[in-house]
Design a protein around this motif. Sequence first.
Motif, PDB file in Angstrom:
ATOM      1  N   LYS A  68       0.845  -1.208   0.000  1.00 34.44           N
ATOM      2  CA  LYS A  68       0.000   0.000   0.000  1.00 34.44           C
ATOM      3  C   LYS A  68       0.877   1.254   0.000  1.00 34.44           C
ATOM      4  O   LYS A  68       0.586   2.232  -0.699  1.00 34.44           O
ATOM      5  CB  LYS A  68      -0.926   0.007   1.215  1.00 34.44           C
ATOM      6  CG  LYS A  68      -1.944  -1.124   1.243  1.00 34.44           C
ATOM      7  CD  LYS A  68      -2.773  -1.060   2.520  1.00 34.44           C
ATOM      8  CE  LYS A  68      -3.726  -2.241   2.624  1.00 34.44           C
ATOM      9  NZ  LYS A  68      -4.505  -2.216   3.887  1.00 34.44           N
ATOM     10  N   GLU A  85       2.258   1.821  -3.474  1.00 34.89           N
ATOM     11  CA  GLU A  85       1.273   2.369  -4.402  1.00 34.89           C
ATOM     12  C   GLU A  85       0.989   3.834  -4.107  1.00 34.89           C
ATOM     13  O   GLU A  85       0.733   4.624  -5.012  1.00 34.89           O
ATOM     14  CB  GLU A  85      -0.012   1.533  -4.358  1.00 34.89           C
ATOM     15  CG  GLU A  85       0.157   0.144  -4.937  1.00 34.89           C
ATOM     16  CD  GLU A  85       0.723   0.206  -6.346  1.00 34.89           C
ATOM     17  OE1 GLU A  85       0.017   0.668  -7.261  1.00 34.89           O
ATOM     18  OE2 GLU A  85       1.894  -0.197  -6.539  1.00 34.89           O
ATOM     19  N   TRP A  86       1.041   4.212  -2.844  1.00 34.52           N
ATOM     20  CA  TRP A  86       0.891   5.630  -2.485  1.00 34.52           C
ATOM     21  C   TRP A  86       2.063   6.440  -3.009  1.00 34.52           C
ATOM     22  O   TRP A  86       1.871   7.541  -3.547  1.00 34.52           O
ATOM     23  CB  TRP A  86       0.784   5.756  -0.971  1.00 34.52           C
ATOM     24  CG  TRP A  86       0.750   7.178  -0.496  1.00 34.52           C
ATOM     25  CD1 TRP A  86      -0.341   8.006  -0.453  1.00 34.52           C
ATOM     26  CD2 TRP A  86       1.861   7.946  -0.011  1.00 34.52           C
ATOM     27  NE1 TRP A  86       0.021   9.243   0.030  1.00 34.52           N
ATOM     28  CE2 TRP A  86       1.365   9.232   0.316  1.00 34.52           C
ATOM     29  CE3 TRP A  86       3.207   7.667   0.186  1.00 34.52           C
ATOM     30  CZ2 TRP A  86       2.195  10.238   0.815  1.00 34.52           C
ATOM     31  CZ3 TRP A  86       4.032   8.665   0.693  1.00 34.52           C
ATOM     32  CH2 TRP A  86       3.524   9.938   0.997  1.00 34.52           C
ATOM     33  N   GLU A 108      -4.247   4.120   1.549  1.00 33.05           N
ATOM     34  CA  GLU A 108      -4.522   3.090   0.545  1.00 33.05           C
ATOM     35  C   GLU A 108      -5.035   3.749  -0.734  1.00 33.05           C
ATOM     36  O   GLU A 108      -5.946   4.585  -0.698  1.00 33.05           O
ATOM     37  CB  GLU A 108      -5.537   2.080   1.068  1.00 33.05           C
ATOM     38  CG  GLU A 108      -5.743   0.907   0.132  1.00 33.05           C
ATOM     39  CD  GLU A 108      -6.523  -0.223   0.771  1.00 33.05           C
ATOM     40  OE1 GLU A 108      -6.723  -1.254   0.108  1.00 33.05           O
ATOM     41  OE2 GLU A 108      -6.927  -0.079   1.947  1.00 33.05           O
ATOM     42  N   VAL A 109      -4.437   3.389  -1.828  1.00 40.24           N
ATOM     43  CA  VAL A 109      -4.812   3.927  -3.134  1.00 40.24           C
ATOM     44  C   VAL A 109      -5.597   2.859  -3.889  1.00 40.24           C
ATOM     45  O   VAL A 109      -5.139   1.716  -4.017  1.00 40.24           O
ATOM     46  CB  VAL A 109      -3.561   4.329  -3.952  1.00 40.24           C
ATOM     47  CG1 VAL A 109      -3.955   4.804  -5.341  1.00 40.24           C
ATOM     48  CG2 VAL A 109      -2.768   5.396  -3.209  1.00 40.24           C
ATOM     49  N   ALA A 110      -6.773   3.231  -4.369  1.00 39.70           N
ATOM     50  CA  ALA A 110      -7.598   2.266  -5.092  1.00 39.70           C
ATOM     51  C   ALA A 110      -6.891   1.835  -6.378  1.00 39.70           C
ATOM     52  O   ALA A 110      -6.459   2.692  -7.159  1.00 39.70           O
ATOM     53  CB  ALA A 110      -8.957   2.883  -5.426  1.00 39.70           C
ATOM     54  N   GLU A 132      -9.145  -0.361 -12.218  1.00 39.45           N
ATOM     55  CA  GLU A 132      -9.987  -1.508 -12.560  1.00 39.45           C
ATOM     56  C   GLU A 132      -9.428  -2.205 -13.797  1.00 39.45           C
ATOM     57  O   GLU A 132      -9.138  -1.574 -14.817  1.00 39.45           O
ATOM     58  CB  GLU A 132     -11.429  -1.051 -12.821  1.00 39.45           C
ATOM     59  CG  GLU A 132     -12.132  -0.515 -11.580  1.00 39.45           C
ATOM     60  CD  GLU A 132     -13.601  -0.240 -11.835  1.00 39.45           C
ATOM     61  OE1 GLU A 132     -14.079  -0.617 -12.931  1.00 39.45           O
ATOM     62  OE2 GLU A 132     -14.245   0.343 -10.955  1.00 39.45           O
TER      63      GLU A 132
END
Length: 279
Positions: free
Chosen positions: A38, A41-42, A243-245, A248
């Motif tokens: 996490k 990703e941030w 947390e970065v989504a 998709e």
Amino acid sequence: MVAKAERVTAGDPEHPQERLAKKPYERELLRLQNELVKLQEWVRAEGARLVVVFEGRDAAGKGGAIKRVTEFLNPRIARVVALPTPTERQRTQWYFQRYVEQLPAAGEIVLFDRSWYNRAGVEKVMGFCTPEEHRQFLHQCPTFEQMLIEAGILLRKYWFSVSDTEQERRFRARLEDPMRRWKLSPMDIESISRWEDYSRAKDEMFIHTDTPDSPWNVVESDDKRRARINMIAHLLSTVPYREVAPPEIELPPRPRSRGYRRPPRDLQTFVPDHAAGIG
């Protein structure tokens, strides 16, 4: 502060470390490694720059901690820097120059497996730098690190503290293990007889470089499991990540065959099935 850290480093009986059991260690390590993903990703999404410095005595557990930090991270984002002996050309450069070249760009994490602090430790003790070069390093280093921080770099420094008895035990284990003997260098052996010299050099280094904006974080590492958990948990607690989504992603349907046929197996060279004989 310095004296307290050195008492721990020397294996003070007032600060015993019980060995952390394997199951809770593995469970908590996996949880922390999930948080490290996490964090990664941030860093990528925010364009942050994170530098983590790993220092300490030989066999203090720096390498093992770095492996656990990077185990599930993207090597394109998080990379380890372990610089070799400087070349003749690099010896003529400004001391910090070759480390500056390794600093992260936006969205990157750099972990230094030993760093510019070589000058305050091994170079000082082994006579690889002059007293004036050492004095200049101690004078310039806080300014150098302040410049990094003012430029927006997140700088974290960890000193892995191991007792003399535990260090010697690890050296002997390496000596007897052909898979790890490569880790034992003549410089490691020299560090045993120069234990107090390294202690004095470390104390002096802390006096000059343990600053409010760039503090040293001491990791007691006689128990490697406990050291890894404590170091990673502390790192995560000092970075304001969130947390970065994830984007998709949908797997497309596999297209219908258009008549492709694999070539015959005898036209290719396959590795032997070594696994078939080890059941």
